[in-house]
Design an enzyme around this catalytic site. Structure first.
Site: not given
Length: 308
Positions: A136, A164
């Site tokens: 992330y 992400k």
């Protein structure tokens, strides 16, 4: 390691009772409703799920309840957001035992690591679990960057499979594609640049506002995938005022308030967050009500299924 993650993965909310204890049954209901509305995966205990406001045992309990209600219908990926590598490994292993399908691994909280420390953190978690991992990247929130240097150092870590990307600079999607080809599956992680991410190579969208408007979110991605760019743009432009909320400091309160306005969940949040008040609360409610009153035509269920 190959994965089938694609489409819309809402970062689901953790529902609370009036006394702010966790409401597992309502959390399960919210997740089940999202799946019935067509989402293709869920992120349990991400930022919107208030991961860092929960104790370790609470996290495992919430994740187990979500895995139970999902019952294999879509992948369940859980956020791993901890102060240090030891805590991250402990939760990652618990998540694997609880039946999660993957991990969304964040940089260490509070401490801002150098590149080699960040690589060591990610490797330290990855080598202790067999689950596939989505990294992330969110530099504005976490003050550290998962850049090409970091991803290059992780190429040989087989279960680190996805990124992400929540930086507002969409050039990063193209840079990653040019540098790594299809080595890492890319997900758009910032709601108000989600469609740009899809056009630039993202395979899916980790979304906040999907919690309030799941059918529109799903149809946006389906329209893009089938090449109906006019419909995708129509939905995106309608959605954009709300999607901007995902980039604000009070995104969790705003998203949970939007859920409540739409009759899908409660706005209650855990300290240190508090529900929105005053002008900000009125502003978000007005935005959600305006969006609800001007929803784009998605066609009938049969039409949408046929087009997909």
């Amino acid at each position: 390691m190959t994965i089938g993650w694609k489409g819309v993965f809402p970062a689901v909310t953790t529902q609370l009772r009036e006394d702010l204890s966790i409401d597992l049954a309502d959390t399960q209901r919210v997740v089940d409703d999202l799946i019935r509305d067509g989402v293709t995966g869920v992120i349990a205990l991400g930022t919107v799920g208030e991961n860092n406001s929960l104790e370790y045992d609470e996290k495992v309990t919430v994740l187990s309840a979500i895995v139970e209600v999902v019952a294999g219908r879509v992948p369940v990926i859980t956020g791993v957001s901890e102060f240090d590598t030891r805590r991250a490994v402990r939760y990652a292993q618990a998540a694997e035992k609880a039946g999660a399908d993957g991990l969304m691994l964040l940089p260490p909280m509070v401490y801002v690591p150098k590149a080699q420390e960040l690589v060591a953190h990610f490797k330290g978690v990855a080598e202790k679990t067999a689950l596939p991992i989505m990294l992330y990247n969110n530099p504005p929130a976490y003050r550290t960057v998962i850049d090409q240097e970091v991803l290059t150092a992780l190429i040989d870590v087989a279960n680190i499979v996805a990124v992400k990307e929540s930086a507002p600079d969409t050039r990063r999607f193209t840079d990653f594609r040019n540098a790594f080809g299809d080595r890492y599956v890319l997900f758009a992680g910032l709601d108000d640049v989600a469609l740009e991410g899809l056009y630039l190579g993202a395979q899916g969208w980790v979304s906040g506002l999907t919690n309030a408007f799941p059918k529109e979110s799903v149809e946006l991605v389906r329209a893009f995938e089938r090449g109906d760019h006019a419909k995708a743009m129509e939905i995106y432009r309608w959605f954009m005022p709300l999607l901007h909320l995902d980039a604000e400091h009070d995104l969790v309160q705003s998203i949970k308030l939007a859920e409540q306005v739409m009759g899908r969940g409660s706005e209650r949040v855990l300290p240190p967050r508090y529900v929105l008040e005053g002008a900000r609360r009125a502003e978000v409610i007005a935005m959600v009500e305006r969006a609800a009153a001007t929803r784009p035509d998605l066609g009938t269920t049969a039409d949408v299924a046929k087009a997909a």
